[in-house]
Design an enzyme around this catalytic site. Structure first.
Site, PDB file in Angstrom:
ATOM      1  N   ARG A  90       0.763  -1.143  -0.071  1.00 42.96           N
ATOM      2  CA  ARG A  90      -0.016   0.047   0.115  1.00 42.96           C
ATOM      3  C   ARG A  90       0.814   1.108  -0.051  1.00 42.96           C
ATOM      4  NH1 ARG A  90      -4.546   1.064   4.447  1.00 42.96           N
ATOM      5  NH2 ARG A  90      -5.157   2.799   3.059  1.00 42.96           N
ATOM      6  N   HIS A 108      12.496  -4.142  -2.798  1.00 42.81           N
ATOM      7  CA  HIS A 108      11.570  -4.273  -3.974  1.00 42.81           C
ATOM      8  C   HIS A 108      12.423  -5.146  -4.983  1.00 42.81           C
ATOM      9  CE1 HIS A 108       8.978  -2.767  -7.218  1.00 42.81           C
ATOM     10  NE2 HIS A 108      10.034  -2.639  -7.835  1.00 42.81           N
TER      11      HIS A 108
HETATM   12  C1  GAR Z   1       8.334  -9.361  -2.361  1.00 44.95           C
HETATM   13  O1  GAR Z   1       8.997  -9.969  -3.491  1.00 44.95           O
HETATM   14  C2  GAR Z   1       8.661  -8.114  -1.938  1.00 44.95           C
HETATM   15  O2  GAR Z   1      10.247  -7.573  -2.749  1.00 44.95           O
HETATM   16  C3  GAR Z   1       7.791  -7.483  -3.052  1.00 44.95           C
HETATM   17  O3  GAR Z   1       6.495  -8.277  -2.673  1.00 44.95           O
HETATM   18  C4  GAR Z   1       6.884  -9.357  -2.323  1.00 44.95           C
HETATM   19  C5  GAR Z   1       6.369  -9.732  -0.877  1.00 44.95           C
HETATM   20  O4  GAR Z   1       6.871 -11.123  -0.649  1.00 44.95           O
HETATM   21  N1  GAR Z   1       7.556  -5.856  -2.701  1.00 44.95           N
HETATM   22  C6  GAR Z   1       7.285  -5.121  -3.684  1.00 44.95           C
HETATM   23  O5  GAR Z   1       6.932  -5.225  -4.798  1.00 44.95           O
HETATM   24  C7  GAR Z   1       7.196  -3.596  -3.061  1.00 44.95           C
HETATM   25  N2  GAR Z   1       7.154  -2.688  -4.190  1.00 44.95           N
HETATM   26  P1  GAR Z   1       6.757 -11.721   0.834  1.00 44.95           P
HETATM   27  O6  GAR Z   1       5.400 -11.289   1.392  1.00 44.95           O
HETATM   28  O7  GAR Z   1       6.982 -13.325   0.701  1.00 44.95           O
HETATM   29  O8  GAR Z   1       8.028 -11.060   1.575  1.00 44.95           O
END
Ligand code: GAR
Length: 220
Positions: A90, A108
């Site tokens: 968010r 990220h």
């Molecule tokens: C991860 O790949 C994180 O880098 C990405 O969401 C995923 C969450 O996985 N975040 C973004 O894209 C933020 N812009 P997780 O809940 O298993 O850690």
């Protein structure tokens, strides 16, 4: 020595949260997770916190400013010194980002500033890049921007789809995030404008090739 008190914000699976919880089991690791907040009550990641006995709570306000006020209060009440976004999907209120300036980090799954926003792995495949990776950075108000702390490079394979590439990048994320938090906790990061200096950092040398150089020399 007192360990750095870290609050983690999640929205879903929480595998990066788990990757931050695991090293903190060792007393020598300089940080500990003291609070986990999810903007979605059903987030799987909340169970990781529960299992480890870490304080955790959903804050499900749909209004950005209300979420910011409540999250901020909870983090301060827990004595949090660093906030780590771990799959927090968010956009944060600017007041929150400014209140935690230089004490708010994000991971990220791309080599920022390439491919910010949603579906960075899909963006990487569409762009045809040979390498992608992941970035840990200090957070600034614009989405996926801010001084870069650390990055890991991951090759893109010819037969990759979004899922395979995401899994390869995620494995690197799980190594990168605890490393970046350690550097912060050890006081080794200095922010100069948009650049982060890492104290005692050895130079990284060498080049990675994809396709490998041997491909060109083998066949002539
Ligand atoms: C991860 O790949 C994180 O880098 C990405 O969401 C995923 C969450 O996985 N975040 C973004 O894209 C933020 N812009 P997780 O809940 O298993 O850690």
């Amino acid at each position: 020595m007192a360990r750095l008190r870290v609050g983690v914000l999640i929205s879903g699976r929480g595998s990066n949260l788990q990757a931050l919880i695991d090293p903190a089991a060792a007393p020598a690791y300089p940080a500990e997770i003291v609070l986990v907040i999810s903007n979605r009550p059903e987030a799987q990641g909340l169970a990781h916190a529960a299992r480890t006995g870490i304080a955790h709570r959903p804050i499900a306000h749909s209004e950005r400013a209300l979420f910011a006020t409540e999250a901020n209060a909870a983090l301060r009440q827990s004595g949090v010194e660093l906030v780590a976004l771990a799959g927090f999907m968010r956009i944060l209120d600017t007041s929150f980002v400014e209140a935690w300036r230089d004490r708010l980090v994000n991971i990220h799954p791309s080599l920022l500033p390439a491919f910010p926003g949603l579906h960075p792995q899909r963006q990487a495949l569409a762009a045809g890049v040979r390498f992608s990776g992941c970035t840990v950075h200090f957070v600034r108000p614009e989405v996926d921007t801010g001084p870069i702390i650390a990055q890991a490079v991951v090759p893109v394979h010819p037969d990759d789809d979004e899922k395979r590439l995401a899994a390869r990048i995620l494995a690197a994320e799980h190594r990168l995030y605890p490393m970046a938090v350690r550097l912060f906790a050890e006081g080794r990061l200095r922010i100069r404008g948009n650049v982060v200096e890492v104290g005692g950092m050895p130079t990284v040398d060498g080049a990675l090739f994809n396709p490998p150089e041997a491909l060109a020399s083998a066949g002539g």
